[in-house]
Design a protein around this motif. Structure first.
Motif, PDB file in Angstrom:
ATOM      1  N   ALA A   1      57.057 -39.580 -94.988  1.00 58.55           N
ATOM      2  CA  ALA A   1      55.673 -39.221 -94.675  1.00 58.55           C
ATOM      3  C   ALA A   1      54.724 -40.348 -95.047  1.00 58.55           C
ATOM      4  CB  ALA A   1      55.291 -37.939 -95.420  1.00 58.55           C
ATOM      5  N   TYR A   2      53.911 -40.712 -94.086  1.00 57.92           N
ATOM      6  CA  TYR A   2      52.837 -41.677 -94.363  1.00 57.92           C
ATOM      7  C   TYR A   2      51.605 -41.243 -93.576  1.00 57.92           C
ATOM      8  CZ  TYR A   2      49.908 -45.805 -94.300  1.00 57.92           C
ATOM      9  OH  TYR A   2      48.828 -46.652 -94.407  1.00 57.92           O
ATOM     10  N   ASN A   3      50.561 -40.854 -94.307  1.00 50.15           N
ATOM     11  CA  ASN A   3      49.306 -40.408 -93.682  1.00 50.15           C
ATOM     12  C   ASN A   3      49.598 -39.456 -92.525  1.00 50.15           C
ATOM     13  OD1 ASN A   3      47.943 -41.953 -95.510  1.00 50.15           O
ATOM     14  ND2 ASN A   3      47.244 -43.509 -94.061  1.00 50.15           N
ATOM     15  N   ALA A   4      50.327 -38.396 -92.856  1.00 47.77           N
ATOM     16  CA  ALA A   4      50.866 -37.507 -91.823  1.00 47.77           C
ATOM     17  C   ALA A   4      50.049 -36.245 -91.604  1.00 47.77           C
ATOM     18  CB  ALA A   4      52.295 -37.112 -92.190  1.00 47.77           C
ATOM     19  N   MET A   5      48.888 -36.146 -92.200  1.00 51.54           N
ATOM     20  CA  MET A   5      48.064 -34.960 -92.008  1.00 51.54           C
ATOM     21  C   MET A   5      47.381 -35.009 -90.641  1.00 51.54           C
ATOM     22  SD  MET A   5      48.642 -33.142 -94.570  1.00 51.54           S
ATOM     23  CE  MET A   5      47.355 -31.907 -94.386  1.00 51.54           C
ATOM     24  N   PRO A   6      47.205 -33.851 -89.973  1.00 55.13           N
ATOM     25  CA  PRO A   6      47.558 -32.495 -90.421  1.00 55.13           C
ATOM     26  C   PRO A   6      48.949 -32.033 -89.973  1.00 55.13           C
ATOM     27  CG  PRO A   6      46.286 -32.338 -88.417  1.00 55.13           C
ATOM     28  CD  PRO A   6      46.443 -33.810 -88.689  1.00 55.13           C
ATOM     29  N   TYR A   7      49.757 -32.959 -89.432  1.00 56.09           N
ATOM     30  CA  TYR A   7      51.044 -32.574 -88.850  1.00 56.09           C
ATOM     31  C   TYR A   7      52.069 -32.175 -89.911  1.00 56.09           C
ATOM     32  CZ  TYR A   7      48.906 -35.184 -85.009  1.00 56.09           C
ATOM     33  OH  TYR A   7      48.040 -35.634 -84.058  1.00 56.09           O
ATOM     34  N   LEU A   8      51.911 -32.708 -91.119  1.00 60.77           N
ATOM     35  CA  LEU A   8      52.915 -32.529 -92.161  1.00 60.77           C
ATOM     36  C   LEU A   8      53.167 -31.065 -92.485  1.00 60.77           C
ATOM     37  CD1 LEU A   8      54.745 -33.846 -94.321  1.00 60.77           C
ATOM     38  CD2 LEU A   8      52.770 -33.836 -95.853  1.00 60.77           C
ATOM     39  N   THR A   9      52.121 -30.260 -92.490  1.00 57.91           N
ATOM     40  CA  THR A   9      52.269 -28.847 -92.857  1.00 57.91           C
ATOM     41  C   THR A   9      53.238 -28.137 -91.920  1.00 57.91           C
ATOM     42  OG1 THR A   9      49.993 -28.850 -93.674  1.00 57.91           O
ATOM     43  CG2 THR A   9      51.020 -26.703 -93.275  1.00 57.91           C
ATOM     44  N   GLN A  10      53.042 -28.296 -90.624  1.00 53.79           N
ATOM     45  CA  GLN A  10      53.932 -27.641 -89.659  1.00 53.79           C
ATOM     46  C   GLN A  10      55.334 -28.215 -89.737  1.00 53.79           C
ATOM     47  OE1 GLN A  10      52.951 -28.161 -85.489  1.00 53.79           O
ATOM     48  NE2 GLN A  10      53.953 -26.236 -84.918  1.00 53.79           N
ATOM     49  N   SER A  11      55.432 -29.516 -89.988  1.00 52.61           N
ATOM     50  CA  SER A  11      56.747 -30.142 -90.061  1.00 52.61           C
ATOM     51  C   SER A  11      57.576 -29.534 -91.189  1.00 52.61           C
ATOM     52  CB  SER A  11      56.583 -31.653 -90.273  1.00 52.61           C
ATOM     53  OG  SER A  11      57.838 -32.286 -90.339  1.00 52.61           O
ATOM     54  N   ILE A  12      56.998 -29.467 -92.390  1.00 50.69           N
ATOM     55  CA  ILE A  12      57.745 -28.932 -93.528  1.00 50.69           C
ATOM     56  C   ILE A  12      57.993 -27.441 -93.369  1.00 50.69           C
ATOM     57  CG2 ILE A  12      57.610 -28.474 -96.007  1.00 50.69           C
ATOM     58  CD1 ILE A  12      56.232 -31.173 -96.321  1.00 50.69           C
ATOM     59  N   SER A  13      56.988 -26.712 -92.882  1.00 47.07           N
ATOM     60  CA  SER A  13      57.167 -25.266 -92.695  1.00 47.07           C
ATOM     61  C   SER A  13      58.276 -24.965 -91.698  1.00 47.07           C
ATOM     62  CB  SER A  13      55.850 -24.637 -92.226  1.00 47.07           C
ATOM     63  OG  SER A  13      54.841 -24.793 -93.201  1.00 47.07           O
ATOM     64  N   SER A  14      58.365 -25.769 -90.631  1.00 47.68           N
ATOM     65  CA  SER A  14      59.410 -25.518 -89.625  1.00 47.68           C
ATOM     66  C   SER A  14      60.796 -25.737 -90.201  1.00 47.68           C
ATOM     67  CB  SER A  14      59.196 -26.417 -88.407  1.00 47.68           C
ATOM     68  OG  SER A  14      59.563 -27.768 -88.681  1.00 47.68           O
ATOM     69  N   ALA A  15      60.907 -26.669 -91.158  1.00 46.51           N
ATOM     70  CA  ALA A  15      62.197 -26.900 -91.805  1.00 46.51           C
ATOM     71  C   ALA A  15      62.511 -25.802 -92.808  1.00 46.51           C
ATOM     72  CB  ALA A  15      62.198 -28.266 -92.490  1.00 46.51           C
ATOM     73  N   ALA A  16      61.491 -25.389 -93.584  1.00 48.66           N
ATOM     74  CA  ALA A  16      61.713 -24.392 -94.634  1.00 48.66           C
ATOM     75  C   ALA A  16      62.066 -23.022 -94.067  1.00 48.66           C
ATOM     76  CB  ALA A  16      60.468 -24.290 -95.510  1.00 48.66           C
ATOM     77  N   GLU A  17      61.586 -22.732 -92.878  1.00 50.48           N
ATOM     78  CA  GLU A  17      61.761 -21.397 -92.308  1.00 50.48           C
ATOM     79  C   GLU A  17      62.865 -21.353 -91.251  1.00 50.48           C
ATOM     80  OE1 GLU A  17      57.826 -20.438 -91.043  1.00 50.48           O
ATOM     81  OE2 GLU A  17      57.003 -20.683 -93.068  1.00 50.48           O
ATOM     82  N   GLN A  18      63.802 -22.257 -91.333  1.00 47.68           N
ATOM     83  CA  GLN A  18      64.915 -22.280 -90.390  1.00 47.68           C
ATOM     84  C   GLN A  18      65.794 -21.035 -90.536  1.00 47.68           C
ATOM     85  OE1 GLN A  18      66.208 -24.893 -87.924  1.00 47.68           O
ATOM     86  NE2 GLN A  18      63.981 -24.777 -87.959  1.00 47.68           N
ATOM     87  N   SER A  19      66.348 -20.601 -89.412  1.00 49.04           N
ATOM     88  CA  SER A  19      67.195 -19.400 -89.418  1.00 49.04           C
ATOM     89  C   SER A  19      68.473 -19.592 -90.223  1.00 49.04           C
ATOM     90  CB  SER A  19      67.553 -19.009 -87.976  1.00 49.04           C
ATOM     91  OG  SER A  19      68.297 -20.046 -87.344  1.00 49.04           O
ATOM     92  N   ILE A  20      68.836 -20.820 -90.515  1.00 53.26           N
ATOM     93  CA  ILE A  20      70.049 -21.057 -91.300  1.00 53.26           C
ATOM     94  C   ILE A  20      69.892 -20.555 -92.736  1.00 53.26           C
ATOM     95  CG2 ILE A  20      69.465 -23.382 -92.141  1.00 53.26           C
ATOM     96  CD1 ILE A  20      72.343 -24.196 -91.464  1.00 53.26           C
ATOM     97  N   GLY A  21      68.636 -20.371 -93.183  1.00 53.54           N
ATOM     98  CA  GLY A  21      68.381 -19.804 -94.503  1.00 53.54           C
ATOM     99  C   GLY A  21      68.121 -20.860 -95.560  1.00 53.54           C
ATOM    100  N   GLN A  22      67.148 -20.575 -96.453  1.00 55.46           N
ATOM    101  CA  GLN A  22      66.779 -21.549 -97.474  1.00 55.46           C
ATOM    102  C   GLN A  22      67.907 -21.821 -98.461  1.00 55.46           C
ATOM    103  OE1 GLN A  22      63.042 -20.501 -99.301  1.00 55.46           O
ATOM    104  NE2 GLN A  22      61.903 -20.647 -97.367  1.00 55.46           N
ATOM    105  N   GLU A  23      68.814 -20.838 -98.622  1.00 55.03           N
ATOM    106  CA  GLU A  23      69.933 -21.060 -99.529  1.00 55.03           C
ATOM    107  C   GLU A  23      70.862 -22.168 -99.033  1.00 55.03           C
ATOM    108  OE1 GLU A  23      71.175 -17.859 -96.587  1.00 55.03           O
ATOM    109  OE2 GLU A  23      69.361 -18.443 -97.692  1.00 55.03           O
ATOM    110  N   ASN A  24      70.747 -22.520 -97.744  1.00 50.46           N
ATOM    111  CA  ASN A  24      71.589 -23.571 -97.165  1.00 50.46           C
ATOM    112  C   ASN A  24      70.834 -24.878 -96.945  1.00 50.46           C
ATOM    113  OD1 ASN A  24      74.031 -21.977 -96.794  1.00 50.46           O
ATOM    114  ND2 ASN A  24      72.858 -20.843 -95.253  1.00 50.46           N
ATOM    115  N   LEU A  25      69.621 -24.972 -97.504  1.00 50.58           N
ATOM    116  CA  LEU A  25      68.753 -26.118 -97.223  1.00 50.58           C
ATOM    117  C   LEU A  25      68.288 -26.804 -98.483  1.00 50.58           C
ATOM    118  CD1 LEU A  25      66.307 -24.654 -94.528  1.00 50.58           C
ATOM    119  CD2 LEU A  25      67.984 -26.464 -94.149  1.00 50.58           C
TER     120      LEU A  25
END
Length: 663
Positions: free
Chosen positions: A12-36
């Protein structure tokens, strides 16, 4: 304790406001947070990225690792830092201004596990006008490699990698390149991978074109950065891939995509002195990769572009670049010169005696498209009737030589048959800004399968229909049927036809999913018996000694009298009764029982050599009775016949007559 399944690494470098959606999309993956695990490396941002990372770390406690470091000038160092901390079985590199589809990681991991592959490409979608490679996503590929697919055209790292592959070969992103740092990393990973998968049926990754122009490839303009990574990729291919088709396949990507981007988007905007030096360097860089044997792989524009680069013809190159851009903007294809059975695009300097650029640089014969439309396709008896139009795009319909080809799919046996050329005034005027018209592109054909094989009947097989579309000495083949009028049916039309003394099945159908026409002769795919069915057996209304057999025939046609019921008795006698057609494909067969001789009768429905056993006579059917020469006769179903048709016809004895009818 086992590590996570996937480590998502975000530089990440000066990634606002895109960073929020980027991290949220990874955190909320259907594979589950226990696998991430999500590893975010802040490369010296100054826009609030650090504060947002602190907030998200609280939203997703225990899921994220956040690393802050001084700005490195590119994504290589932060990605490498993420790799050094990754514990997952797989790693996925996600840019901070992009985001994942909800099921992306689950689908890509499943694809890798099921097929034992080391790299998975997930379908990418551009947002805001972002241009992304798409040729590798035409279909999902469970397992492929870098030499037999188009995956090499996607050299960005936005993919799923098995971490064991990366660590085994010590792969890291080079830090000395301002752009193109991903190409050596991904290319080496491709070459070392045990297999590569492609997920094309789900949108895995959404890539933004940033409004502030902050994407790395946009920030680093000019030809100089590209002249740093391109020779590195050339050296990589020369060292790692032996000469031959494999190397040429990979070189094709650099000689087209990278060279075109450098010239069209950067070199044209630079001062003359810079242009001259850049062109000289580029000429030296491409020299080891481009050889005459590659020309068939390259488009005419690519050949022309490379020729001008090789000979350092800067002014001519700048004109061709501008011409190339105009082609992209225009809705009309470039006209061609047809000469000696070849077509040459009318690009700048074609046959200009001053510049003496070879014709090969303009030859588009292999790239000419064929366009066709079928307005009629139907069977009439043993004849196939076709009509429509077909032409070579950009080639005027003079000296037309179009012919129909029947080609058997398994044996490749083929027969070429003439067509009648018909006028199509004004055809093509509504396309290409009206530059081209095709006034003699129509065709009509009537093909009799009893004589289509050089005067003899066609043999059994799947006979695919092609046109050899020809004009001015050029001809190209095309399967026909995919483009057709709405009135032309795509459903199978199956019939029984007489060829000599033999009845044979013939089906005209459109293939799936492409919709091209094929003749099925001899039931290769379309069986006759499933199109015959029997509904019931009983005594005809008002005719108690006529057995009525009803059914349905879904065949489109058959010879008169060919569909019939054949009965045979236990003494070798045989009689037949022709079916009478009713509405909606139904038929009725009447069997006058009083005409049958004494015996036990079985039977079947026949059409030629095809036979369908008659169902059992219903046990509830009462006996029929009549008199023949004043003597009593009867017919009744055999009660213990099981699942076969069995009808007993006999003369009643006086004793049986005293016992009652049928007794």
């Amino acid at each position: 304790m086992p590590g996570p399944t996937v480590s998502v690494i975000i530089a990440a470098y000066n990634a606002m406001p895109y960073l929020t959606q980027s991290i949220s999309s990874a955190a909320e993956q259907s594979i589950g947070q226990e696998n991430l695990e999500i590893i975010v490396v802040d490369d010296g941002s100054t826009d609030g990225t650090a504060a947002e990372l602190a907030r998200l770390n609280e939203v997703y406690p225990g899921l994220m690792q956040v690393v802050h470091q001084a700005n490195s000038g590119g994504p290589s160092a932060p990605r490498n830092a993420g790799l050094d901390r990754a514990r997952g079985e797989f790693v996925f590199f996600l840019d901070a201004d992009d985001h994942l589809g909800p099921e992306a990681l689950e689908r890509m991991v499943a694809m890798s596990v099921e097929n034992g592959t080391d790299i998975v490409l997930g379908k990418m979608v551009g947002i805001g006008g972002r241009d992304l490679p798409q040729s590798m996503f035409k279909r999902s590929q469970p397992k492929t490699d870098v030499f037999t697919s188009r995956v090499y055209w996607a050299l960005n790292p936005l993919k799923l990698f098995r971490r064991k592959l990366i660590e085994k070969h010590g792969l890291r992103f080079p830090t000395g390149l301002p752009i193109g740092e991903d190409q050596p990393f991904v290319a080496l990973a491709y070459l070392h991978a045990s297999g590569i998968s492609v997920v094309a049926d789900y949108d895995c990754l959404y890539c933004n074109l940033r409004e502030d122009g902050g994407n790395t490839t946009v920030r680093n303009g000019g030809s100089e950065p590209r002249l740093l990574f391109l020779p590195r990729m050339v050296d990589l291919l020369l060292e790692r891939v032996p000469p031959g088709p494999g190397r040429d396949h990979l070189a094709h990507r650099h000689l087209t995509v990278d060279v075109q981007q450098l010239l069209n988007d950067h070199l044209v905007h630079e001062p003359r002195e810079v242009q001259e030096k850049a062109l000289e360097r580029l000429s030296e860089i491409i020299a080891p990769l481009w050889h005459d044997g590659m020309n068939d792989r390259l488009s005419a524009m690519a050949r022309l572009r490379l020729h001008l680069v090789r000979h350092r013809m800067l002014d001519e190159l700048l004109e061709v670049v501008e011409f190339d851009k105009e082609i992209s903007r225009s809705k009309a294809a470039t006209p061609v010169l047809v000469d000696g059975g070849r077509a040459y695009a009318r690009y700048p300097y074609l046959r200009d005696p001053v510049h003496a650029v070879p014709d090969l640089c303009y030859d588009v014969t292999a790239q000419l498209g064929t366009r066709h439309h079928v307005s009629r396709a139907e069977l009439r008896g043993t004849e196939l009737h076709l009509a429509g139009h077909a032409y070579l795009h950009r080639v005027v319909t003079q000296d037309v030589t179009t012919e129909l080809i029947l080609r058997e799919r398994d044996t490749a046996a083929e027969y070429r048959l003439p067509v009648t050329h018909t006028a199509t005034p004004g055809l093509g005027a509504d396309a290409d800004e009206g530059r081209f018209t095709y006034d003699l592109a129509g065709f009509e054909a009537a093909v009799d399968i009893t004589t289509a094989a050089d005067g003899g009947p066609l043999g059994d097989g799947l006979w695919d229909l092609y046109l050899s579309v020809g004009a001015q000495g050029i001809s190209k083949e095309v399967r026909i049927g995919a483009k057709r009028a709405e009135s032309v049916s795509a459903g199978p039309s199956t019939r029984i036809v007489a060829i000599g003394e033999e009845l044979r099945s013939l089906t005209l159908y459109a293939t799936k999913p492409y919709g091209n026409f094929t003749l099925d002769l001899g039931e290769r795919k379309h069986k006759v018996l499933p199109r015959l069915s029997l509904d019931g057996i009983g005594w005809a209304a008002g005719a108690p000694t006529e057995l009525e057999i009803t059914g349905r025939c879904a065949l489109d046609a058959y010879p008169d009298g060919a569909l019939k019921v054949v009965l045979d008795d236990d003494r070798g006698g045989t009689v037949s009764f022709v079916a009478r057609q009713a509405a909606d494909g139904r038929f009725v067969v009447r069997v006058p029982i009083q005409e049958l001789t004494a015996g036990l009768w079985g039977g079947e429905l026949r059409i030629g050599s095809w036979a369908l056993a008659l169902p059992p006579v219903p046990r509830s059917l009462p006996p029929a009775k009549w008199r023949r020469r004043a003597l009593p006769w009867y017919a009744e179903p055999v009660r213990d016949a099981g699942d076969r048709f069995a009808l007993l016809v006999a003369r009643a004895s006086l004793v049986r007559g005293l016992a009652g009818p049928g007794r």
